[in-house]
Write an enzyme that holds these catalytic residues in place. Sequence first.
Site, PDB file in Angstrom:
ATOM      1  N   SER A 138     -11.714  -9.174   9.521  1.00 16.82           N
ATOM      2  CA  SER A 138     -12.175  -7.902  10.028  1.00 16.82           C
ATOM      3  C   SER A 138     -11.660  -6.845   9.203  1.00 16.82           C
ATOM      4  O   SER A 138     -11.104  -6.708   8.372  1.00 16.82           O
ATOM      5  CB  SER A 138     -12.286  -7.347  11.567  1.00 16.82           C
ATOM      6  OG  SER A 138     -13.033  -6.910  12.016  1.00 16.82           O
TER       7      SER A 138
ATOM      8  N   ASP B 106     -15.566  -1.101   8.280  1.00 10.77           N
ATOM      9  CA  ASP B 106     -14.389  -2.037   7.925  1.00 10.77           C
ATOM     10  C   ASP B 106     -14.597  -2.655   6.532  1.00 10.77           C
ATOM     11  O   ASP B 106     -15.441  -3.008   6.603  1.00 10.77           O
ATOM     12  CB  ASP B 106     -13.457  -2.618   8.980  1.00 10.77           C
ATOM     13  CG  ASP B 106     -14.676  -3.376   9.705  1.00 10.77           C
ATOM     14  OD1 ASP B 106     -15.532  -3.258   9.741  1.00 10.77           O
ATOM     15  OD2 ASP B 106     -14.010  -4.358  10.125  1.00 10.77           O
TER      16      ASP B 106
ATOM     17  N   ASP C 126     -15.024  -5.855   6.519  1.00 16.19           N
ATOM     18  CA  ASP C 126     -16.285  -6.855   6.268  1.00 16.19           C
ATOM     19  C   ASP C 126     -17.611  -5.663   7.365  1.00 16.19           C
ATOM     20  O   ASP C 126     -18.527  -7.443   7.662  1.00 16.19           O
ATOM     21  CB  ASP C 126     -16.176  -8.605   7.876  1.00 16.19           C
ATOM     22  CG  ASP C 126     -15.924  -7.822   9.250  1.00 16.19           C
ATOM     23  OD1 ASP C 126     -15.279  -6.751   9.000  1.00 16.19           O
ATOM     24  OD2 ASP C 126     -16.277  -8.437   9.809  1.00 16.19           O
TER      25      ASP C 126
ATOM     26  N   ASP D  61     -18.245  -4.906  10.448  1.00 15.00           N
ATOM     27  CA  ASP D  61     -18.728  -4.759  11.336  1.00 15.00           C
ATOM     28  C   ASP D  61     -18.881  -4.094  12.177  1.00 15.00           C
ATOM     29  O   ASP D  61     -19.328  -3.223  12.912  1.00 15.00           O
ATOM     30  CB  ASP D  61     -18.878  -5.905  11.989  1.00 15.00           C
ATOM     31  CG  ASP D  61     -17.225  -6.158  12.444  1.00 15.00           C
ATOM     32  OD1 ASP D  61     -16.384  -5.605  11.923  1.00 15.00           O
ATOM     33  OD2 ASP D  61     -16.721  -7.381  13.264  1.00 15.00           O
TER      34      ASP D  61
END
Length: 657
Positions: free
Chosen positions: A194, A347, A349, A351
Amino acid sequence: MLDSAAKNIRTLLVGAPSDLSSRVIDELLAAEEWAELNDRFYKTLEFGTGGLRGRTIGKIVTAAERGDAAHSSESFREETAAATGRPEFPCVGTNAMNFYNISRATRGLVAYLHEWNGRGVVGSTESRPTGKKPKLVIAHDTRFFSNEFAALTAQIASENGCDAFVFDGPRSTPELSFAVRYLRASAGVVITASHNPPHDNGYKVYFADGAQVIEPHASSIIAKVNAITSETFAPLAKDRQGTVTTLATDVDEAYMQRLETLIVDPSVIPAAKSLHIIYTPIHGTGGVIIQPTLKRLGFNFQVVEEQDRFDGAFPTVKSPNPENADALQMGIELAKKKNADLVIATDPDCDRVGVAVRAKSNKMQLLTGNQIGSLLAWYRVKTLFDRGVLNKETAARGVIIKTFVTTDLLKAIAEHYGLRCVETLTGFKYIAAKLGNYEAALPEASRKNYVDLSEEETRELRLAHSSFYIFGGEESYGYSAGDFVRDKDGNGSAIMFCEVAAYAKSRGLTIDQLLDEIFADFGYFEEKNGSLLFEGAEGAKKIARLVESYASAPPKGILGSKVTRVRNFATETIRDVEGDEIPKEKMSVFELEDQTRIAVRGSGTEPKIKYYLFAQERPAKGKFETAQLEKIKAKVIERLERLWDWLQEDAQGRLAR
């Protein structure tokens, strides 16, 4: 060296398939780098309910790990990595993200999927054997070794009798969640850490419902993974192995079509022509979906070119975390140059989403995660009522979901409109579990083809028979508003916030003016988050000591205000408004007589203990006037600053004792 570290070194060496591990360990031993050896080996990286997360580049990178990527026989410190590039091999250690732990995680997961397939239909309430190979969807972000880890996951899954489906390049975590349901897979894996620093990576597991694993699956998967101690295994016979399929753009297209349904009032989109948006994926996956979707919807946007390329070093930011001002700085500078209205950042990834807006002062202003969530929730609820999708008769079926550590303004909005506000523990998996419950409450005939139904059709079903999920959010910049993704969705959040900004533009308002309208109506809600960082083996002990201290000896008063209520989520039985019991978690919540609230918990993804501070002032009647609201803001913010200073001093005192 710690006894546990010595034991784990011996265990690793027994099952290592090459001499890399022994060369790395020998090098660290010769240099007497005991702290590094302890950090790498004091435990085996635990497979928790969220999977794995840890260092993939050590604090010290050995010459053996640098491999062909360097022309030196000397090890170097972590900070040198940015200048010399990625090592050839990931960090060796039982407590690290590397091929050893990827192998363990995948073999344990696939073993459980075979077992679950034998019990019943994956993702179904029926219990009859499927007789089919499990299907595993795999995605990865742009971090160091993410591509290799994803390829290894697919290889090991197929060699252990599971069909693997791998995206042809970096994709976001929310798209992985969508793809699991869209492809009717048994489970999904995304290789990501993340928004963590560049030296980290991770392995997140999703079940057939597209949500991160929870019970009853979590404990069984964890047990199978943690029982594996060796990296080596014997693949199944060729005729029993699974296939590996590369996913191209068909899943992207299906996902984008669903994302377009998040626009609740298309009539405000024309105002977006004069709305100038700056977007940055911060070297991550966000641009894959967000850019084409914004273009299709007709938004006027520009991308930060320097950050619109995949790079696991995230070289243009101190941290790829959109919660931090630094991560948005290049976007803000471009917005100043181009006189843009809005900056959106996602960010690695994708999410989470961060936002900066051009305020009424004409300066760029960062929004907090709670402010972003409040604007999204308020606008969606108001617009759904304005357009007749929700009304007094259907309001009782409408639901907003938030975590216990997210602003209470969401609860105030829900109560005003007659909606339910459900509170969960931190982690979108708990919000996803609620969405699974709402789907399970639909008539059986509707559930069988639910994934194939349009968004309008599923909404009608939920309003008629179950619960209509309007919005869900966490203070940590994660949100969603559709149940076609069972995790927080930075792609969807970016699109939804652009609509809010277009709405404000259509009324001649800046975003901060719109937010002040909400505060004037519902009350001023302010929050402050703080954390204390404790790394390594010793740091983990300090975090555990602090968490236990707050549970066993909570404060009786703070800054002259009496603590009126203490909730210990580890020992008490706590139920939400729908009657579901909240799972046990080591979190303490203190409520003060001045309406201040404090929550304390250890981070599930970083070596931190986290503090959440909440304060509010509600209008006695009517609404706040502008001048009154400004005075209240200053008073509440000053109160939270003093409270955070007190908590930091108190924490040091607790550790000293």
